[in-house]
Design an enzyme around this catalytic site. Sequence first.
Site, PDB file in Angstrom:
ATOM      1  N   TYR A 144     -56.369  36.074 -19.764  1.00 42.90           N
ATOM      2  CA  TYR A 144     -56.255  37.523 -19.852  1.00 42.90           C
ATOM      3  C   TYR A 144     -55.625  38.025 -18.568  1.00 42.90           C
ATOM      4  O   TYR A 144     -56.023  37.620 -17.470  1.00 42.90           O
ATOM      5  CB  TYR A 144     -57.651  38.132 -20.031  1.00 42.90           C
ATOM      6  CG  TYR A 144     -57.678  39.651 -20.062  1.00 42.90           C
ATOM      7  CD1 TYR A 144     -57.119  40.351 -21.129  1.00 42.90           C
ATOM      8  CD2 TYR A 144     -58.281  40.384 -19.037  1.00 42.90           C
ATOM      9  CE1 TYR A 144     -57.158  41.744 -21.171  1.00 42.90           C
ATOM     10  CE2 TYR A 144     -58.326  41.774 -19.078  1.00 42.90           C
ATOM     11  CZ  TYR A 144     -57.764  42.446 -20.149  1.00 42.90           C
ATOM     12  OH  TYR A 144     -57.808  43.821 -20.188  1.00 42.90           O
ATOM     13  N   ASP A 239     -52.550  34.822 -11.222  1.00 41.76           N
ATOM     14  CA  ASP A 239     -53.395  35.982 -11.463  1.00 41.76           C
ATOM     15  C   ASP A 239     -54.773  35.665 -10.877  1.00 41.76           C
ATOM     16  O   ASP A 239     -55.601  35.019 -11.506  1.00 41.76           O
ATOM     17  CB  ASP A 239     -53.487  36.286 -12.957  1.00 41.76           C
ATOM     18  CG  ASP A 239     -54.380  37.488 -13.235  1.00 41.76           C
ATOM     19  OD1 ASP A 239     -55.054  37.966 -12.293  1.00 41.76           O
ATOM     20  OD2 ASP A 239     -54.404  37.948 -14.391  1.00 41.76           O
ATOM     21  N   LYS A 267     -60.485  43.466  -8.672  1.00 44.39           N
ATOM     22  CA  LYS A 267     -61.928  43.209  -8.597  1.00 44.39           C
ATOM     23  C   LYS A 267     -62.461  43.192  -7.153  1.00 44.39           C
ATOM     24  O   LYS A 267     -62.621  44.251  -6.574  1.00 44.39           O
ATOM     25  CB  LYS A 267     -62.269  41.974  -9.419  1.00 44.39           C
ATOM     26  CG  LYS A 267     -61.881  42.248 -10.886  1.00 44.39           C
ATOM     27  CD  LYS A 267     -62.319  41.289 -11.943  1.00 44.39           C
ATOM     28  CE  LYS A 267     -62.019  41.890 -13.317  1.00 44.39           C
ATOM     29  NZ  LYS A 267     -61.297  41.056 -14.232  1.00 44.39           N
TER      30      LYS A 267
HETATM   31  C1  LIG Z   1     -60.092  41.698 -15.096  1.00 42.48           C
HETATM   32  C2  LIG Z   1     -58.812  40.954 -15.090  1.00 42.48           C
HETATM   33  C3  LIG Z   1     -57.571  41.612 -15.124  1.00 42.48           C
HETATM   34  C4  LIG Z   1     -57.456  43.091 -15.348  1.00 42.48           C
HETATM   35  O1  LIG Z   1     -58.002  43.848 -14.346  1.00 42.48           O
HETATM   36  P1  LIG Z   1     -58.464  45.351 -14.673  1.00 42.48           P
HETATM   37  O2  LIG Z   1     -58.869  45.886 -13.339  1.00 42.48           O
HETATM   38  O3  LIG Z   1     -59.569  45.243 -15.663  1.00 42.48           O
HETATM   39  O4  LIG Z   1     -57.289  46.065 -15.225  1.00 42.48           O
HETATM   40  C5  LIG Z   1     -56.426  40.859 -14.979  1.00 42.48           C
HETATM   41  N1  LIG Z   1     -56.488  39.522 -14.833  1.00 42.48           N
HETATM   42  C6  LIG Z   1     -57.655  38.865 -14.804  1.00 42.48           C
HETATM   43  C7  LIG Z   1     -57.653  37.390 -14.599  1.00 42.48           C
HETATM   44  C8  LIG Z   1     -58.853  39.544 -14.971  1.00 42.48           C
HETATM   45  O5  LIG Z   1     -59.999  38.867 -15.008  1.00 42.48           O
END
Ligand SMILES: *Cc1c(COP(=O)(O)O)cnc(C)c1O
Length: 430
Positions: A144, A239, A267
């Site tokens: 994701y 990511d 995060k």
């Molecule tokens: C949570 C997450 C996102 C998206 O971040 P948001 O702040 O929710 O938009 C993107 N990549 C990874 C791996 C994530 O866990």
Amino acid sequence: METNISKTLFEKAKKVIPGGVNSPVRACRSVGCDPVFITRAEQATLEDADGNQYLDFVGSWGPMILGHSHPDIVAAVTKAAESGTSFGAPTPLEIDLAEMVTEAVPSIEKVRFVNSGTEATMSAVRLARGYTGKNVVVKFDGCYHGHADSFLVKAGSGVITLGIPGSPGVPEDIVRNTVSIPYNSLEILEKTLRDTALDIACVIVEPVAGNMGCVPPSPDFLSSLRKLTKELGIVLIFDEVITGFRLSYGGAQEFYNITPDLTCLGKIIGGGLPVGAYGGKAEIMNNIAPDGPVYQAGTLSGNPLAMAAGLAALKLLQAPGFYKELNEKSAEFADRLSGTAAQVGIPVTLNRVGSVMTGFFTDEKVYDFDSAMKADADRYGQHYRQMLSQGIYMAPSQFEVAFISAAQRKEDLDRAIKMTEWSFKKLLEK
Ligand SMILES: *Cc1c(COP(=O)(O)O)cnc(C)c1O
């Protein structure tokens, strides 16, 4: 445990907010119960509107590595607020945080702050496309990367658990430029990247997959990915929205010693406030406006409260031995969970990297999306409801991770093990 006030709040919320929530998994549909509404949190404890307390294993989905309401972070945010909450102009705090990030993650020579992980990944891909002049993004099934259009192809837990294949509202023209292949499959990876019919701008990967449950990279996966993308002139994007400042201070790239071209953060970097960031080689980053033609902007980007929270959090994470202690505590906890499952006789495959883990209800190995899907999500739902009733707050989906925080004490984890044993035994009754 009474949750009447939460139930009333949920009914009210559903009238004015789609599904009653501002992010779909919070509705708890895949675990078959209604959400509790949280009103306050401190250290490892959440309190709901009815006054029930829970030991938190969600940690706001990753950011709360230091636990909730850390006094240093609260003080930093309060102090910043007293000087104004947003200026739409540069501030010294942005430089401080940018310097900390570039020092922590050497592959990031320059960094741009945004407001969420979604914005970070979306912007990084635009940059990779602008820089290479190519269009196709390669991603991995079950990873994701936020909810931008081009990523909503086989996109992990939130989308999986609702059973939506991709998403309506995403034009085929956009998804046509996204290729999603299995995680950890070296053969398919090499074949895809060498396919000259594809016009590949970048590969984006979660260096440890966290959105189909915890799926670690196989020993050669990330190094092969690095080797191939370098050889073929493809931009490699890590990511690290979950793994950044989570696995180690330098993130997964330090943990595995692999250097990507671009990195996305989110995060933890905001200390619990809305922050995302993307950064990498100056040569690539210099293509962003105003230095270059790739446009990306944000009214609240680099917000002083968010920068202050991030700075306070990163300073705390620099404490000597912080990651060693957290990761060892997590390893011990994971071992005890596996032991409990074995002793009770419940098949559980426990995947863990650092302080991120998932117990999959299956006796088979979990190494990609398809193998993760073999886990028994209904059994997880029952386990989730039982644990919640005993004050243990876990992710409301089998295909998410548990986050261990520095705020969880030994007695907290002891209690979680005890409750797990009780719940596992109950799963066998019928
Ligand atoms: C949570 C997450 C996102 C998206 O971040 P948001 O702040 O929710 O938009 C993107 N990549 C990874 C791996 C994530 O866990």
